[in-house]
Design a protein around this motif. Structure first.
Motif, PDB file in Angstrom:
ATOM      1  N   UNK A  65     -94.072 -89.228  46.929  1.00  0.00           N
ATOM      2  CA  UNK A  65     -93.246 -88.212  47.590  1.00  0.00           C
ATOM      3  C   UNK A  65     -93.453 -86.811  46.998  1.00  0.00           C
ATOM      4  N   UNK A  66     -93.379 -86.644  45.673  1.00  0.00           N
ATOM      5  CA  UNK A  66     -93.612 -85.284  45.155  1.00  0.00           C
ATOM      6  C   UNK A  66     -95.018 -84.766  45.426  1.00  0.00           C
ATOM      7  N   UNK A  67     -96.006 -85.654  45.395  1.00  0.00           N
ATOM      8  CA  UNK A  67     -97.371 -85.223  45.679  1.00  0.00           C
ATOM      9  C   UNK A  67     -97.505 -84.822  47.144  1.00  0.00           C
ATOM     10  N   UNK A  68     -96.868 -85.573  48.042  1.00  0.00           N
ATOM     11  CA  UNK A  68     -96.929 -85.251  49.468  1.00  0.00           C
ATOM     12  C   UNK A  68     -96.296 -83.891  49.736  1.00  0.00           C
ATOM     13  N   UNK A  69     -95.165 -83.617  49.106  1.00  0.00           N
ATOM     14  CA  UNK A  69     -94.512 -82.316  49.286  1.00  0.00           C
ATOM     15  C   UNK A  69     -95.418 -81.186  48.802  1.00  0.00           C
ATOM     16  N   UNK A  70     -95.999 -81.394  47.629  1.00  0.00           N
ATOM     17  CA  UNK A  70     -96.832 -80.341  47.035  1.00  0.00           C
ATOM     18  C   UNK A  70     -98.111 -80.132  47.831  1.00  0.00           C
ATOM     19  N   UNK A  71     -98.764 -81.229  48.231  1.00  0.00           N
ATOM     20  CA  UNK A  71    -100.073 -81.113  48.873  1.00  0.00           C
ATOM     21  C   UNK A  71     -99.994 -80.562  50.295  1.00  0.00           C
ATOM     22  N   UNK A  72     -98.872 -80.784  50.979  1.00  0.00           N
ATOM     23  CA  UNK A  72     -98.733 -80.263  52.353  1.00  0.00           C
ATOM     24  C   UNK A  72     -97.941 -78.962  52.402  1.00  0.00           C
ATOM     25  N   UNK A  73     -97.284 -78.631  51.289  1.00  0.00           N
ATOM     26  CA  UNK A  73     -96.415 -77.458  51.295  1.00  0.00           C
ATOM     27  C   UNK A  73     -95.173 -77.672  52.129  1.00  0.00           C
ATOM     28  N   UNK A  74     -94.728 -78.925  52.219  1.00  0.00           N
ATOM     29  CA  UNK A  74     -93.587 -79.265  53.071  1.00  0.00           C
ATOM     30  C   UNK A  74     -92.297 -78.633  52.556  1.00  0.00           C
ATOM     31  N   UNK A  75     -91.513 -78.122  53.497  1.00  0.00           N
ATOM     32  CA  UNK A  75     -90.195 -77.547  53.190  1.00  0.00           C
ATOM     33  C   UNK A  75     -89.123 -78.573  53.540  1.00  0.00           C
ATOM     34  N   UNK A  76     -88.407 -79.067  52.535  1.00  0.00           N
ATOM     35  CA  UNK A  76     -87.335 -80.035  52.764  1.00  0.00           C
ATOM     36  C   UNK A  76     -86.127 -79.304  53.315  1.00  0.00           C
ATOM     37  N   UNK A  77     -85.580 -79.849  54.397  1.00  0.00           N
ATOM     38  CA  UNK A  77     -84.439 -79.220  55.065  1.00  0.00           C
ATOM     39  C   UNK A  77     -83.142 -79.672  54.386  1.00  0.00           C
ATOM     40  N   UNK A  78     -82.619 -78.849  53.498  1.00  0.00           N
ATOM     41  CA  UNK A  78     -81.326 -79.132  52.873  1.00  0.00           C
ATOM     42  C   UNK A  78     -80.195 -78.660  53.778  1.00  0.00           C
ATOM     43  N   UNK A  79     -80.344 -77.448  54.269  1.00  0.00           N
ATOM     44  CA  UNK A  79     -79.402 -76.894  55.239  1.00  0.00           C
ATOM     45  C   UNK A  79     -80.212 -76.339  56.410  1.00  0.00           C
ATOM     46  N   UNK A  80     -80.065 -76.908  57.610  1.00  0.00           N
ATOM     47  CA  UNK A  80     -80.832 -76.431  58.768  1.00  0.00           C
ATOM     48  C   UNK A  80     -80.674 -74.929  58.969  1.00  0.00           C
ATOM     49  N   UNK A  81     -81.806 -74.246  59.187  1.00  0.00           N
ATOM     50  CA  UNK A  81     -81.801 -72.794  59.343  1.00  0.00           C
ATOM     51  C   UNK A  81     -81.834 -72.364  60.804  1.00  0.00           C
ATOM     52  N   UNK A 101     -81.299 -98.048  57.528  1.00  0.00           N
ATOM     53  CA  UNK A 101     -81.800 -97.587  56.234  1.00  0.00           C
ATOM     54  C   UNK A 101     -81.061 -96.318  55.830  1.00  0.00           C
ATOM     55  N   UNK A 102     -81.059 -95.979  54.526  1.00  0.00           N
ATOM     56  CA  UNK A 102     -80.447 -94.721  54.094  1.00  0.00           C
ATOM     57  C   UNK A 102     -81.163 -93.526  54.706  1.00  0.00           C
ATOM     58  N   UNK A 103     -80.473 -92.424  54.810  1.00  0.00           N
ATOM     59  CA  UNK A 103     -81.035 -91.210  55.384  1.00  0.00           C
ATOM     60  C   UNK A 103     -82.188 -90.697  54.526  1.00  0.00           C
ATOM     61  N   UNK A 104     -83.392 -90.586  55.103  1.00  0.00           N
ATOM     62  CA  UNK A 104     -84.515 -90.030  54.344  1.00  0.00           C
ATOM     63  C   UNK A 104     -84.383 -88.510  54.224  1.00  0.00           C
ATOM     64  N   UNK A 105     -85.142 -87.939  53.299  1.00  0.00           N
ATOM     65  CA  UNK A 105     -85.292 -86.489  53.295  1.00  0.00           C
ATOM     66  C   UNK A 105     -86.112 -86.100  54.523  1.00  0.00           C
ATOM     67  N   UNK A 106     -85.850 -84.949  55.071  1.00  0.00           N
ATOM     68  CA  UNK A 106     -86.569 -84.471  56.255  1.00  0.00           C
ATOM     69  C   UNK A 106     -87.242 -83.159  55.897  1.00  0.00           C
ATOM     70  N   UNK A 107     -88.507 -83.031  56.275  1.00  0.00           N
ATOM     71  CA  UNK A 107     -89.255 -81.828  55.914  1.00  0.00           C
ATOM     72  C   UNK A 107     -90.148 -81.375  57.058  1.00  0.00           C
ATOM     73  N   UNK A 108     -90.489 -80.097  57.031  1.00  0.00           N
ATOM     74  CA  UNK A 108     -91.435 -79.498  57.969  1.00  0.00           C
ATOM     75  C   UNK A 108     -92.552 -78.849  57.167  1.00  0.00           C
ATOM     76  N   UNK A 109     -93.771 -78.966  57.670  1.00  0.00           N
ATOM     77  CA  UNK A 109     -94.880 -78.279  57.018  1.00  0.00           C
ATOM     78  C   UNK A 109     -95.761 -77.624  58.079  1.00  0.00           C
TER      79      UNK A 109
END
Length: 295
Positions: A65-81, A101-109
């Motif tokens: 997960x941390x590598x995927x975020x870093x390698x794609x530059x994904x922005x995790x949506x904590x508060x929808x903008x 299943x539990x709510x996953x983190x959601x991200x956009x890249x």
């Protein structure tokens, strides 16, 4: 990162089973006696192979997960903008609830059309979609893609493929070194003064690591393709119909799929098989559509 006790036990049981099978086969074939006579401890080799085989796969899973975020530059949506991010979070939440299943983190890249799911467990997962996918797909098609990714998480595909990778890695490490000792012993059969492995062992081991590694990649890719069919079926179930997923696949068939980093490539929604189909992590889109329509 949390792991359910069931998955930890599955990991340990698989690891133990691989070591036991290798040990039994080696003893039946007389490999144990040969290796011991030539200075190699079979028990130590089995332990080394298991640690190397499962260790690398397990570490890769933990870091996925941390590598995927870093390698794609994904922005995790904590508060929808904006409205799109709000819709995205609500859609994933609805799919996750339907899958139990539990709510996953959601991200956009930023990138061409694609999406992926990753994470070490169902309670520590991530669903990410590209801006290209959101811009080119209808809401229903995009929801089907999200359902596909959530199905990957619900099916435990990340852990399953890690276990499979660990098994084949263990065989690669073990068999490469056994063949290395066999070749080295043959080359030095008239040399009674030398002791320990020689250049024949080192060269043969490297060559076998490469050759067996290629075969291992084919095996893992085959399992990955089967998991894609299952995730497509899971998406159809979550959507209440196969048609949205069929529509999403047809749309992807007419687009140039965005490239994903290697560590999450097998979890993407898009990704046409390379010119060597045996190594493709995803089945051809036409096959996936036929499988959905035959349900």
């Amino acid at each position: 990162m949390e792991f359910s006790m069931k998955r930890v036990l599955l990991f340990l049981a698989t690891n133990l089973a691989v070591v036991l099978v290798l040990g039994i086969v080696a003893n039946l074939l007389g490999v144990n006696r040969f290796l011991t006579a030539n200075g190699l401890n079979l028990g130590a080799l089995l332990g080394f192979a298991a640690i190397m085989g499962f260790g690398g796969a397990f570490i890769s899973l933990l870091m996925s997960k941390p590598i995927a975020k870093w390698s794609t530059g994904a922005h995790v949506i904590d508060q929808p903008r904006n409205a799109t991010e709000q819709w995205l979070v609500e859609s994933v939440a609805r799919m996750a609830k339907g899958a139990g299943i539990p709510m996953p983190e959601v991200a956009i890249y930023e990138g061409d059309p694609n999406a992926f799911a990753t994470g070490a467990s169902k309670s520590s997962s991530l669903v990410a979609v590209s801006t290209g996918l959101l811009q080119t797909m209808s809401r229903e098609e995009a929801e089907a893609v999200l359902a596909h990714e959530v199905a990957h998480i619900a099916n435990g595909d990340m852990v399953t493929l890690t276990l499979i990778q660990g098994v084949v890695n263990t065989f690669v490490v073990f068999l490469s070194r056994v063949v290395g000792y066999l070749v080295d012993s043959f080359l030095r059969r008239n040399d009674e003064e030398s002791s320990g492995p020689g250049i024949g062992y080192m060269v043969t081991t490297i060559v076998c690591d490469i050759l067996f590694g290629v075969l291992a990649s084919i095996i893992v890719a085959w399992f990955s393709r089967q998991r894609e069919f299952r995730a497509d079926a899971g998406a159809a179930q979550l959507m209440g119909s196969a048609q949205p997923m069929v529509g999403a696949l047809r749309r992807l068939g007419g687009l140039e799929a965005g490239e994903l980093p290697q560590n999450v490539a097998t979890a993407g929604i898009a990704g046409r098989p390379a010119w060597m189909a045996l190594f493709a992590s995803h089945p051809p889109i036409e096959e996936r559509i036929r499988a959905l329509q035959s349900r």
